[in-house]
Design a protein around this motif. Structure first.
Motif, short mmCIF file in Angstrom:
data_model
loop_
_atom_site.label_atom_id
_atom_site.label_comp_id
_atom_site.label_asym_id
_atom_site.label_seq_id
_atom_site.Cartn_x
_atom_site.Cartn_y
_atom_site.Cartn_z
N LEU A 221 4.04 11.39 0.77
CA LEU A 221 4.06 9.93 0.91
C LEU A 221 3.00 9.49 1.89
O LEU A 221 2.93 10.01 3.01
CB LEU A 221 5.44 9.45 1.40
N SER A 222 2.13 8.55 1.49
CA SER A 222 1.12 8.02 2.40
C SER A 222 0.63 6.67 1.86
O SER A 222 1.35 6.00 1.11
CB SER A 222 -0.05 9.00 2.56
N GLN A 223 -0.61 6.31 2.22
CA GLN A 223 -1.18 5.03 1.82
C GLN A 223 -2.68 5.18 1.62
O GLN A 223 -3.28 6.17 2.02
CB GLN A 223 -0.89 3.96 2.87
N PHE A 224 -3.29 4.16 0.97
CA PHE A 224 -4.71 4.23 0.63
C PHE A 224 -5.63 3.83 1.79
O PHE A 224 -6.66 4.45 2.00
CB PHE A 224 -5.01 3.31 -0.57
N GLY A 225 -5.29 2.77 2.49
CA GLY A 225 -6.23 2.22 3.46
C GLY A 225 -5.60 1.87 4.79
O GLY A 225 -4.40 2.06 5.02
N ALA A 226 -6.42 1.33 5.68
CA ALA A 226 -5.98 0.97 7.03
C ALA A 226 -5.06 -0.24 7.00
O ALA A 226 -5.21 -1.15 6.18
CB ALA A 226 -7.19 0.70 7.92
N GLY A 227 -4.11 -0.24 7.93
CA GLY A 227 -3.22 -1.37 8.10
C GLY A 227 -3.36 -1.94 9.50
O GLY A 227 -3.60 -1.19 10.47
N TYR A 228 -3.23 -3.25 9.62
CA TYR A 228 -3.47 -3.90 10.91
C TYR A 228 -2.30 -4.79 11.30
O TYR A 228 -1.60 -5.36 10.44
CB TYR A 228 -4.74 -4.76 10.85
N ASP B 84 0.87 -1.18 0.00
CA ASP B 84 0.00 0.00 0.00
C ASP B 84 0.90 1.23 0.00
O ASP B 84 1.61 1.47 0.98
CB ASP B 84 -0.91 -0.01 1.23
N ARG B 85 0.87 2.00 -1.09
CA ARG B 85 1.78 3.14 -1.18
C ARG B 85 1.24 4.20 -2.13
O ARG B 85 0.77 3.89 -3.22
CB ARG B 85 3.16 2.68 -1.68
N ILE B 86 1.28 5.45 -1.69
CA ILE B 86 1.01 6.62 -2.52
C ILE B 86 2.23 7.52 -2.44
O ILE B 86 2.66 7.90 -1.34
CB ILE B 86 -0.22 7.41 -2.05
N PHE B 87 2.80 7.86 -3.60
CA PHE B 87 4.00 8.69 -3.65
C PHE B 87 3.83 9.74 -4.73
O PHE B 87 3.45 9.43 -5.86
CB PHE B 87 5.24 7.83 -3.94
N PHE B 88 4.10 11.00 -4.38
CA PHE B 88 4.06 12.06 -5.39
C PHE B 88 5.18 13.05 -5.12
O PHE B 88 5.39 13.48 -3.98
CB PHE B 88 2.72 12.81 -5.37
N ASP B 89 5.92 13.40 -6.18
CA ASP B 89 7.02 14.33 -6.07
C ASP B 89 6.97 15.30 -7.24
O ASP B 89 6.92 14.87 -8.40
CB ASP B 89 8.36 13.58 -6.05
#
Length: 308
Positions: A139-146, A114-119
């Motif tokens: 930098l972030s992510q789309f959904g919840a992680g457990y 799960d990864r969102i990256f923009f530069d």
């Protein structure tokens, strides 16, 4: 010939001459012969867009003596790169996204990537290899992680440890860039600013040692100033139909200069044919605000890839 007709013909000739020249600025990055032509002294614009899906599946009969569990995994990704050069000015936008889930028999679906990256970055050329730059990175992510308990009888089978914008990292930097070859650059940014974002104020109870990714408990944002930020970026075909891409980040804050954050994202892609590829990806992270140990993630997949 009347004036209106003459003007119309003149506009038509300008259009015929100008449009083909403009269209030549679009370079196909999938053609390896074009890659060495990208960094020229002439004004140019180029782009690359790719998306794909990876599917992995395994199943076993009930009497399979070797042991095993039925499973299925699906991964999706979308990447886009655009670079424009006009004289001594250049602008680069890089977007990367990945999301994948895996489901084993007897378990709920779980995400495995799960990864969102923009530069986005602006460069002002000083010499052939050196330039000044200003950039914004997210930098972030789309959904919840457990985090899942290995004890099936536990009352706390899974605990939420991350989510969208929890955490997220936003960095603003001004510095100097060294680009000795078209496929590699090194950025130096003293005084860069970084915001760590955790919008879920209840998340801290599940993070290691309740560090909350470095954000003060009860707050949603922490801002840090860097003593030095260094970014190394490499993207090259190292063999026929084999591409290696990596981005390394080192961040040392003014307040805690010895607690250096390190992150490496690497991807090795081998194209089997026009639409099928094999990916080997790895992420290595050391960030004292997350864990006092090195974190490592790795994935190997085969799937569909389309680029243009």
């Amino acid at each position: 010939m009347n004036e209106k007709l003459r003007r119309g013909l003149l506009c038509f000739l300008i259009f015929v001459i100008a449009v083909p020249g403009f269209g030549q600025n679009n370079v196909d990055l999938t053609n390896s012969l074009n890659k060495e032509k990208l960094k020229t002294a002439n004004d140019t614009t180029w782009k690359k867009i790719e998306f794909g899906a990876n599917l992995n599946q395994g199943s076993f009969s009930s009497n399979w003596t070797g042991g095993g569990v039925n499973s299925v995994a699906l991964g999706l990704f979308f990447n886009a790169l655009n670079e424009t050069k006009r004289g001594k000015n250049a602008w680069r936008n890089d977007f990367q996204s990945q999301y994948g889930i895996v489901r084993n028999k007897g378990q709920q679906s779980r995400k495995n990537v799960d990864r969102i990256f923009f530069d986005t970055k602006y460069n002002r050329e000083l010499t052939q290899k050196w330039s000044l730059f200003a950039n914004i990175n997210f930098l972030s992510q789309f959904g919840a992680g457990y985090e899942y308990s290995s004890n099936p009888d536990s009352a706390n089978v899974k605990r939420k440890v991350s989510g969208i914008l929890s955490p997220a990292y936003l960095t603003e930097a001004i510095g100097i860039e060294y680009r000795p070859v078209p496929y590699f650059f090194l950025d130096f940014a003293p005084g860069a600013l970084r915001q760590t974002i955790v919008v879920d104020t209840d998340l801290y109870v599940n993070t290691p040692d309740q560090k909350n990714y470095g954000v003060p408990i009860g707050k949603r944002i922490r801002t840090e100033a860097a003593l030095m930020q260094i970014v190394a970026n490499f993207d090259k075909d190292i063999a026929k139909n084999v591409n290696l891409k990596f981005r390394y980040l080192m961040y040392s804050s003014i307040k805690h200069p010895l607690n250096i954050d390190n992150r490496l994202d690497a991807m090795l892609t081998a194209k089997i044919n026009k639409f099928v590829n094999v990916n080997l990806g790895a992420i290595v992270v050391y960030d004292d605000d997350q864990s006092n140990k090195v974190q490592f993630a790795q994935a190997l997949s085969i799937g569909f890839l389309y680029s243009f």
